[in-house]
Design an enzyme around this catalytic site. Structure first.
Site, PDB file in Angstrom:
ATOM      1  N   TYR A   1       0.643  -1.284   0.034  1.00  0.00           N
ATOM      2  CA  TYR A   1      -0.071   0.033  -0.141  1.00  0.00           C
ATOM      3  C   TYR A   1       0.686   1.291   0.001  1.00  0.00           C
ATOM      4  O   TYR A   1       0.900   1.863  -0.993  1.00  0.00           O
ATOM      5  CB  TYR A   1      -0.808  -0.019   1.336  1.00  0.00           C
ATOM      6  N   SER A   2       1.692   1.337   1.135  1.00  0.00           N
ATOM      7  CA  SER A   2       2.305   2.696   1.128  1.00  0.00           C
ATOM      8  C   SER A   2       3.505   2.933   0.148  1.00  0.00           C
ATOM      9  O   SER A   2       4.056   1.948  -0.245  1.00  0.00           O
ATOM     10  CB  SER A   2       2.936   2.711   2.524  1.00  0.00           C
TER      11      SER A   2
ATOM     12  N   GLU B   1      -8.929  -5.605   8.705  1.00  0.00           N
ATOM     13  CA  GLU B   1      -7.533  -5.810   9.364  1.00  0.00           C
ATOM     14  C   GLU B   1      -7.744  -5.098  10.792  1.00  0.00           C
ATOM     15  O   GLU B   1      -7.399  -5.440  11.757  1.00  0.00           O
ATOM     16  CB  GLU B   1      -6.682  -5.074   8.628  1.00  0.00           C
TER      17      GLU B   1
ATOM     18  N   SER C   1       5.324  -4.907   5.538  1.00  0.00           N
ATOM     19  CA  SER C   1       5.697  -5.790   6.631  1.00  0.00           C
ATOM     20  C   SER C   1       6.082  -7.262   6.215  1.00  0.00           C
ATOM     21  O   SER C   1       5.311  -8.022   5.390  1.00  0.00           O
ATOM     22  CB  SER C   1       4.625  -5.928   7.674  1.00  0.00           C
TER      23      SER C   1
END
Length: 169
Positions: free
Chosen positions: A3-4, A119, A36
């Site tokens: 995402y980021s 999440e 992550s």
């Protein structure tokens, strides 16, 4: 989850990673950060701008990308503790099948909001809640035009993940 991106902060809709459809594959160029455990993963759900002319929150697609391929480089980010839980992921002409898209083309923003909602709901709920959220997502995925869960290798991987989840209790 890819995402980021650098320079985007928490503004996911400002992503610059591009995806273009070439024949039966998406070709992806860009960079993700704070991914992550990417160094241990085989696949990454990735937000990709596939409709560059669309408005900021439109034109983003949610693609499943295999990480073990030419064009993908994963660089661990070393923390002050010496550990590297987070990574940068560089995509340079990375490829994924055209039908490895979750939801509709250009509507990945909606899918990502659903993912984040599940999440957040799972935080504090342990591995089982996370697994159940993941299964809802995987249940919507297709592979070669068929539900991904019909593929024996995917079912085998999910069974191994489920066994691990139950072993954590």
């Amino acid at each position: 989850q890819g995402y980021s991106e650098p320079g985007s902060g928490s503004d996911l809709a400002s992503l610059r990673t591009q995806g273009r459809l070439e024949g039966d594959e998406w070709v992806i160029d860009g960079q993700k950060i704070w991914t992550s455990q990417a160094q241990h993963c085989q696949f990454m759900f990735t937000l990709v701008r596939t409709e560059p002319e669309a408005s900021k929150h439109a034109g983003i697609s949610y693609l499943l990308v295999p990480l073990d391929q030419p064009g993908i480089e994963i660089k661990p980010l070393k923390m002050i503790t010496g550990q590297s839980h987070f990574n940068e992921v560089f995509l340079n002409d990375a490829r994924t099948p055209a039908d490895w898209i979750v939801g509709e083309r250009g509507e990945g923003w909606k899918v990502s909001k659903t993912t984040l909602k599940h999440e957040r709901n799972a935080i504090g709920g342990g591995s089982q809640a996370i697994f159940e959220s993941l299964m809802r997502l995987v249940g919507k995925a297709t592979l070669d035009g068929r539900p991904a869960l019909e593929d024996p290798s995917i079912r085998e991987r999910i069974a191994a993940l489920e066994a691990w989840v139950w072993a954590q209790k």
